[in-house]
Scaffold this motif. Structure first.
Motif, short mmCIF file in Angstrom:
data_model
loop_
_atom_site.label_atom_id
_atom_site.label_comp_id
_atom_site.label_asym_id
_atom_site.label_seq_id
_atom_site.Cartn_x
_atom_site.Cartn_y
_atom_site.Cartn_z
N THR A 165 0.93 -5.68 8.77
CA THR A 165 1.36 -4.39 9.32
C THR A 165 0.70 -3.23 8.59
N ASP A 166 0.67 -3.33 7.25
CA ASP A 166 0.03 -2.26 6.47
C ASP A 166 -1.47 -2.21 6.73
N LEU A 167 -2.09 -3.38 6.92
CA LEU A 167 -3.52 -3.39 7.21
C LEU A 167 -3.81 -2.68 8.52
N LYS A 168 -2.95 -2.88 9.49
CA LYS A 168 -3.13 -2.20 10.78
C LYS A 168 -3.01 -0.69 10.62
N ARG A 169 -2.21 -0.25 9.68
CA ARG A 169 -2.01 1.18 9.47
C ARG A 169 -3.25 1.84 8.86
N ILE A 170 -4.00 1.09 8.08
CA ILE A 170 -5.16 1.69 7.40
C ILE A 170 -6.49 1.30 8.03
N SER A 171 -6.47 0.31 8.92
CA SER A 171 -7.71 -0.18 9.50
C SER A 171 -8.28 0.78 10.54
N VAL A 195 0.84 -1.18 0.00
CA VAL A 195 0.00 0.00 0.00
C VAL A 195 0.89 1.25 0.00
N SER A 196 0.59 2.19 -0.86
CA SER A 196 1.43 3.38 -1.00
C SER A 196 1.11 4.41 0.07
N LYS A 197 1.98 5.40 0.22
CA LYS A 197 1.76 6.47 1.19
C LYS A 197 0.50 7.26 0.85
N ASN A 198 0.29 7.51 -0.44
CA ASN A 198 -0.91 8.25 -0.85
C ASN A 198 -2.18 7.46 -0.55
N GLN A 199 -2.12 6.14 -0.73
CA GLN A 199 -3.27 5.31 -0.40
C GLN A 199 -3.56 5.32 1.09
N ILE A 200 -2.49 5.24 1.88
CA ILE A 200 -2.65 5.28 3.34
C ILE A 200 -3.27 6.61 3.76
N LYS A 201 -2.79 7.70 3.18
CA LYS A 201 -3.32 9.03 3.50
C LYS A 201 -4.80 9.11 3.13
N LEU A 202 -5.16 8.61 1.95
CA LEU A 202 -6.55 8.64 1.51
C LEU A 202 -7.44 7.82 2.43
N ILE A 203 -7.03 6.59 2.70
CA ILE A 203 -7.87 5.68 3.47
C ILE A 203 -8.07 6.19 4.89
N THR A 204 -7.01 6.64 5.53
CA THR A 204 -7.14 7.13 6.91
C THR A 204 -7.99 8.40 6.96
N SER A 205 -7.94 9.20 5.88
CA SER A 205 -8.75 10.43 5.85
C SER A 205 -10.24 10.11 5.79
N LEU A 206 -10.59 8.94 5.26
CA LEU A 206 -12.00 8.57 5.10
C LEU A 206 -12.67 8.23 6.43
N GLN A 207 -11.92 8.26 7.51
CA GLN A 207 -12.53 8.10 8.82
C GLN A 207 -13.29 9.37 9.21
N GLN A 208 -13.05 10.46 8.48
CA GLN A 208 -13.73 11.72 8.73
C GLN A 208 -14.78 11.98 7.64
N LYS A 209 -15.92 12.47 8.08
CA LYS A 209 -17.05 12.67 7.17
C LYS A 209 -16.71 13.61 6.01
N LYS A 210 -16.00 14.70 6.29
CA LYS A 210 -15.75 15.68 5.24
C LYS A 210 -14.93 15.10 4.09
N PHE A 211 -14.01 14.18 4.41
CA PHE A 211 -13.21 13.56 3.37
C PHE A 211 -13.98 12.46 2.64
N ARG A 212 -14.90 11.81 3.35
CA ARG A 212 -15.79 10.86 2.65
C ARG A 212 -16.63 11.61 1.63
N GLN A 213 -17.07 12.80 1.99
CA GLN A 213 -17.89 13.59 1.07
C GLN A 213 -17.06 14.11 -0.11
N ILE A 214 -15.83 14.51 0.17
CA ILE A 214 -14.95 15.02 -0.89
C ILE A 214 -14.64 13.92 -1.91
#
Length: 242
Positions: A67-73, A2-21
């Motif tokens: 390990t990567d799954l734990k980072r994005i879960s 999983v790339s850094k950009n993917q990690i950033k995107l996925i973790t941001s989706l825990q917030q409503k505003k980024f899910r909407q974006i």
């Protein structure tokens, strides 16, 4: 991997505003993901730690480490898979049958449980106030255990919705009529209120019939039931004579 950009995107989706974006939401666990894959939800990408979901094309699936799954879960104990799904456009409501209206439900676990209960009892439509917790909150999605695929959840000005309604409006209160003694119809609107404050005054004025679950304990000291528990009881009574 999983790339850094993917990690950033996925973790941001825990917030409503980024899910909407991004118009994306997170689902975790084999059961939840499988239910969504079999529905009309569109898969964006799937991350797995072992060879599962063989039917998914390789372009939409990435094998990653634990390990990567734990980072994005979003889970304290991650499963073996995480998926991103596209948030669909809100469809026209089907107001036939019993419609559940939620007035300012804030707890993700409660909303998820209510969606699952509606699925169990054949309620196809939930209408939420705009202040209620987001249905695509990862904790809500997890708590539905896949029922989010079969129950339509929409957000709107509930007061306006109720004023336009042609159905009998039932509200849940501590001082309402004994739900076990009422002859309940198969069609109508059932309002359930906020965990701490119940149904708001502005909506209470629109209620046709107030319902209550009686307390049977000798001491009569329990203040209230959890809103999801109350939902189960009310839906059971509405469906008893169906």
């Amino acid at each position: 991997m999983v790339s850094k950009n993917q990690i950033k995107l996925i973790t941001s989706l825990q917030q409503k505003k980024f899910r909407q974006i991004h118009q994306l939401f997170i689902a975790e666990g084999v059961k939840v993901i499988q239910e969504l894959l079999q529905s009309n939800f569109e898969l964006e990408h799937l991350f797995v730690t072992e060879p599962i979901f063989d039917s998914i094309e390789s372009l939409q699936k990435t094998t990653i480490s634990d390990t990567d799954l734990k980072r994005i879960s979003c889970l304290s104990t991650p499963n073996n898979c995480l998926a991103l799904f596209k948030i669909p456009e809100q469809k026209n409501r089907n107001d036939r049958g019993l419609v559940v209206v939620l007035d300012d439900i804030r707890d993700p676990g409660n909303l998820g449980a209510i969606i699952r209960l509606c699925d169990w009892y054949g309620v196809e439509q939930i209408v939420c106030s705009e202040q209620s917790v987001d249905v695509y909150n990862p904790k809500v999605v997890q708590a539905t255990m896949g029922s989010i695929a079969r129950v339509a959840v929409s957000y709107m000005d509930v007061e306006k919705y109720l004023k336009r309604a042609n159905s009998t409006i039932f509200g849940t209160f501590m001082d309402g009529k004994n739900v076990y003694k009422e002859n309940l119809p198969q069609e109508g609107i059932l309002i359930l209120g906020n965990e701490a404050n119940g149904i708001s005054e502005k909506l209470e004025k629109l209620v046709t019939t107030k319902l209550a679950i009686p307390r049977f304990g000798d001491l009569q000291q329990t203040e209230s039931l959890n809103v999801a528990t109350a939902t189960a009881i009310f839906l059971s009574e509405f469906k008893r004579n169906s």
